[in-house]
Write a protein that holds these residues in place. Structure first.
Motif, PDB file in Angstrom:
ATOM      1  N   ALA A  42     -29.441   1.814 -11.333  1.00  0.00           N
ATOM      2  CA  ALA A  42     -30.220   2.973 -11.372  1.00  0.00           C
ATOM      3  C   ALA A  42     -31.241   3.065 -10.454  1.00  0.00           C
ATOM      4  CB  ALA A  42     -30.628   3.261 -12.761  1.00  0.00           C
ATOM      5  N   PHE A  43     -31.305   4.379  -9.962  1.00  0.00           N
ATOM      6  CA  PHE A  43     -32.311   4.540  -8.760  1.00  0.00           C
ATOM      7  C   PHE A  43     -32.846   5.876  -8.915  1.00  0.00           C
ATOM      8  CE2 PHE A  43     -33.653   5.544  -4.614  1.00  0.00           C
ATOM      9  CZ  PHE A  43     -34.258   4.594  -4.082  1.00  0.00           C
ATOM     10  N   GLY A  44     -34.308   5.945  -8.609  1.00  0.00           N
ATOM     11  CA  GLY A  44     -34.841   7.260  -8.814  1.00  0.00           C
ATOM     12  C   GLY A  44     -34.929   7.886  -9.800  1.00  0.00           C
ATOM     13  N   PRO A  45     -35.803   9.191  -9.812  1.00  0.00           N
ATOM     14  CA  PRO A  45     -35.731   9.719 -11.115  1.00  0.00           C
ATOM     15  C   PRO A  45     -34.643  10.621 -11.952  1.00  0.00           C
ATOM     16  CG  PRO A  45     -36.539  10.975  -9.174  1.00  0.00           C
ATOM     17  CD  PRO A  45     -35.834   9.872  -8.876  1.00  0.00           C
ATOM     18  N   ARG A  46     -33.632  10.783 -11.210  1.00  0.00           N
ATOM     19  CA  ARG A  46     -32.547  11.652 -11.636  1.00  0.00           C
ATOM     20  C   ARG A  46     -31.615  10.545 -12.225  1.00  0.00           C
ATOM     21  NH1 ARG A  46     -33.505  16.427  -8.797  1.00  0.00           N
ATOM     22  NH2 ARG A  46     -34.598  16.066  -7.012  1.00  0.00           N
ATOM     23  N   ILE A  47     -30.880  11.093 -13.303  1.00  0.00           N
ATOM     24  CA  ILE A  47     -30.061  10.413 -13.970  1.00  0.00           C
ATOM     25  C   ILE A  47     -28.702  10.309 -13.230  1.00  0.00           C
ATOM     26  CG2 ILE A  47     -28.513  10.530 -16.064  1.00  0.00           C
ATOM     27  CD1 ILE A  47     -30.986  11.672 -17.584  1.00  0.00           C
ATOM     28  N   GLY A  48     -28.014   9.400 -12.922  1.00  0.00           N
ATOM     29  CA  GLY A  48     -26.779   9.080 -12.544  1.00  0.00           C
ATOM     30  C   GLY A  48     -27.018   8.920 -11.130  1.00  0.00           C
ATOM     31  N   GLU A  49     -27.933   8.335 -10.501  1.00  0.00           N
ATOM     32  CA  GLU A  49     -28.146   8.133  -9.313  1.00  0.00           C
ATOM     33  C   GLU A  49     -28.410   6.476  -9.121  1.00  0.00           C
ATOM     34  OE1 GLU A  49     -29.121  10.225  -6.451  1.00  0.00           O
ATOM     35  OE2 GLU A  49     -28.012  11.597  -8.075  1.00  0.00           O
ATOM     36  N   PHE A  50     -27.440   5.988  -8.309  1.00  0.00           N
ATOM     37  CA  PHE A  50     -27.435   4.443  -8.313  1.00  0.00           C
ATOM     38  C   PHE A  50     -27.368   3.873  -6.875  1.00  0.00           C
ATOM     39  CE2 PHE A  50     -25.108   5.804 -12.108  1.00  0.00           C
ATOM     40  CZ  PHE A  50     -25.867   4.947 -13.101  1.00  0.00           C
ATOM     41  N   HIS A  51     -27.911   2.715  -6.709  1.00  0.00           N
ATOM     42  CA  HIS A  51     -28.007   2.013  -5.137  1.00  0.00           C
ATOM     43  C   HIS A  51     -27.364   0.835  -5.445  1.00  0.00           C
ATOM     44  CE1 HIS A  51     -31.402   4.351  -2.860  1.00  0.00           C
ATOM     45  NE2 HIS A  51     -30.317   4.985  -3.280  1.00  0.00           N
ATOM     46  N   SER A  52     -26.781   0.004  -4.523  1.00  0.00           N
ATOM     47  CA  SER A  52     -26.303  -1.310  -4.078  1.00  0.00           C
ATOM     48  C   SER A  52     -26.531  -1.866  -3.084  1.00  0.00           C
ATOM     49  CB  SER A  52     -24.805  -1.100  -4.720  1.00  0.00           C
ATOM     50  OG  SER A  52     -24.275  -2.347  -4.299  1.00  0.00           O
ATOM     51  N   ALA A  53     -26.681  -3.200  -3.066  1.00  0.00           N
ATOM     52  CA  ALA A  53     -26.912  -3.929  -1.731  1.00  0.00           C
ATOM     53  C   ALA A  53     -25.908  -3.692  -0.667  1.00  0.00           C
ATOM     54  CB  ALA A  53     -27.402  -5.465  -1.976  1.00  0.00           C
ATOM     55  N   SER A  54     -24.816  -3.511  -1.419  1.00  0.00           N
ATOM     56  CA  SER A  54     -23.579  -3.466  -0.521  1.00  0.00           C
ATOM     57  C   SER A  54     -22.472  -2.967  -1.324  1.00  0.00           C
ATOM     58  CB  SER A  54     -22.866  -4.732  -0.153  1.00  0.00           C
ATOM     59  OG  SER A  54     -22.610  -5.634  -1.205  1.00  0.00           O
ATOM     60  N   MET A  55     -21.470  -2.588  -0.457  1.00  0.00           N
ATOM     61  CA  MET A  55     -20.177  -1.983  -0.917  1.00  0.00           C
ATOM     62  C   MET A  55     -18.752  -2.469  -0.450  1.00  0.00           C
ATOM     63  SD  MET A  55     -19.278   2.177  -0.667  1.00  0.00           S
ATOM     64  CE  MET A  55     -18.542   2.467   0.864  1.00  0.00           C
ATOM     65  N   GLU A  56     -17.754  -2.712  -1.157  1.00  0.00           N
ATOM     66  CA  GLU A  56     -16.762  -3.472  -0.857  1.00  0.00           C
ATOM     67  C   GLU A  56     -15.736  -2.234  -0.453  1.00  0.00           C
ATOM     68  OE1 GLU A  56     -15.568  -5.906  -4.287  1.00  0.00           O
ATOM     69  OE2 GLU A  56     -17.095  -7.173  -3.616  1.00  0.00           O
ATOM     70  N   GLY A  57     -14.890  -2.513   0.774  1.00  0.00           N
ATOM     71  CA  GLY A  57     -13.909  -1.589   0.946  1.00  0.00           C
ATOM     72  C   GLY A  57     -14.497  -0.161   1.409  1.00  0.00           C
ATOM     73  N   GLY A  58     -13.466   0.941   1.271  1.00  0.00           N
ATOM     74  CA  GLY A  58     -14.189   2.433   1.838  1.00  0.00           C
ATOM     75  C   GLY A  58     -13.415   2.752   3.164  1.00  0.00           C
ATOM     76  N   THR A  59     -13.465   3.834   3.677  1.00  0.00           N
ATOM     77  CA  THR A  59     -12.908   4.255   4.656  1.00  0.00           C
ATOM     78  C   THR A  59     -14.088   4.587   5.717  1.00  0.00           C
ATOM     79  OG1 THR A  59     -11.292   5.502   3.662  1.00  0.00           O
ATOM     80  CG2 THR A  59     -11.792   6.171   5.918  1.00  0.00           C
ATOM     81  N   ALA A  60     -14.256   4.466   6.973  1.00  0.00           N
ATOM     82  CA  ALA A  60     -15.399   4.367   7.930  1.00  0.00           C
ATOM     83  C   ALA A  60     -15.127   5.598   8.613  1.00  0.00           C
ATOM     84  CB  ALA A  60     -15.356   3.223   8.793  1.00  0.00           C
ATOM     85  N   GLN A  61     -16.341   6.389   8.814  1.00  0.00           N
ATOM     86  CA  GLN A  61     -16.580   7.565   9.262  1.00  0.00           C
ATOM     87  C   GLN A  61     -17.627   7.556  10.523  1.00  0.00           C
ATOM     88  OE1 GLN A  61     -14.601  10.523   9.682  1.00  0.00           O
ATOM     89  NE2 GLN A  61     -15.781  10.723  11.522  1.00  0.00           N
ATOM     90  N   ILE A  62     -17.292   7.342  11.765  1.00  0.00           N
ATOM     91  CA  ILE A  62     -18.634   7.324  12.553  1.00  0.00           C
ATOM     92  C   ILE A  62     -19.164   8.750  12.975  1.00  0.00           C
ATOM     93  CG2 ILE A  62     -19.225   6.833  14.975  1.00  0.00           C
ATOM     94  CD1 ILE A  62     -17.099   4.595  15.034  1.00  0.00           C
ATOM     95  N   LEU A  63     -20.550   8.770  12.911  1.00  0.00           N
ATOM     96  CA  LEU A  63     -20.946  10.097  13.095  1.00  0.00           C
ATOM     97  C   LEU A  63     -22.155   9.934  14.149  1.00  0.00           C
ATOM     98  CD1 LEU A  63     -21.703  11.103   9.172  1.00  0.00           C
ATOM     99  CD2 LEU A  63     -19.975  11.871  10.679  1.00  0.00           C
ATOM    100  N   HIS A  64     -22.210  10.980  14.836  1.00  0.00           N
ATOM    101  CA  HIS A  64     -23.086  11.400  15.897  1.00  0.00           C
ATOM    102  C   HIS A  64     -23.991  12.334  15.906  1.00  0.00           C
ATOM    103  CE1 HIS A  64     -20.620   8.310  17.962  1.00  0.00           C
ATOM    104  NE2 HIS A  64     -19.621   9.221  17.987  1.00  0.00           N
ATOM    105  N   ALA A  65     -25.399  12.483  16.486  1.00  0.00           N
ATOM    106  CA  ALA A  65     -26.044  13.452  16.424  1.00  0.00           C
ATOM    107  C   ALA A  65     -25.277  14.863  16.631  1.00  0.00           C
ATOM    108  CB  ALA A  65     -26.974  13.517  17.679  1.00  0.00           C
ATOM    109  N   GLY A  66     -25.429  15.814  15.538  1.00  0.00           N
ATOM    110  CA  GLY A  66     -24.792  17.140  15.521  1.00  0.00           C
ATOM    111  C   GLY A  66     -23.503  17.098  14.493  1.00  0.00           C
ATOM    112  N   ASP A  67     -23.400  15.670  14.039  1.00  0.00           N
ATOM    113  CA  ASP A  67     -22.031  15.776  13.308  1.00  0.00           C
ATOM    114  C   ASP A  67     -22.642  16.094  11.645  1.00  0.00           C
ATOM    115  OD1 ASP A  67     -20.467  15.085  15.203  1.00  0.00           O
ATOM    116  OD2 ASP A  67     -20.307  12.947  14.736  1.00  0.00           O
TER     117      ASP A  67
END
Length: 161
Positions: free
Chosen positions: A108-133
């Motif tokens: 759990a992270f921060g003051p709001r319920i349902g907010e979570f952080h993790s040191a890493s993540m397995e898998g997922g889809t990558a999306q490259i973002l640049h300025a303006g995206d």
């Protein structure tokens, strides 16, 4: 007796005039490009001094939605917002957002319920973002903002319930 009554009347009239002269707070706000650039420069200094390499400023918090300005000097933690969708608008730099994977050792992270952080993540889809995206991340979808070594990025995150 008339003098105290006169003074009391003047004070009451003055306080009424002052109360009427106060502007009503507006539900509309604006953040100029110059203000955001100035905030970004300050946050970059804070991020450089932070062990996490990031700095965040809440620009608005209206309960069911909020806006933050984020500056990252390196990859941060993976995030998960159970009840909040997230719109990310990149102001500067290039970053890769991995989304839809599985967070490892979330906490759990921060003051709001349902907010979570993790040191890493397995898998997922990558999306490259640049300025303006702009990228939309639905609620309950884990994501991880990653930067290439030596890169920096800043972005606005619009969180909506």
């Amino acid at each position: 007796m008339q003098k105290p009554l006169f003074l009391l009347s003047c004070l009451m009239a003055t306080s009424l005039l002052c109360a009427q002269a106060r502007p009503t707070p507006s539900p509309f706000t604006a953040h100029t490009a110059a203000e955001l650039t100035q905030d970004e420069a300050r946050l970059k200094l804070q991020a450089a001094a932070s062990p996490t390499g990031d700095a965040i400023q809440t620009l608005e918090d209206q309960g069911s939605n909020w806006i933050v300005l984020v500056v990252r000097l390196h990859t941060g933690e993976a995030e998960f917002h159970r009840d909040w969708s997230n719109e990310i608008f990149v102001r500067s730099g290039t970053m890769t957002v991995y989304y839809g994977g599985k967070m490892t050792d979330e906490r759990a992270f921060g003051p709001r319920i349902g907010e979570f952080h993790s040191a890493s993540m397995e898998g997922g889809t990558a999306q490259i973002l640049h300025a303006g995206d702009l990228m939309h991340i639905p609620s309950s979808v884990p994501y991880w903002v990653k930067l290439a070594p030596g890169d920096t990025a800043s972005y606005l995150a619009f969180m909506e319930q």
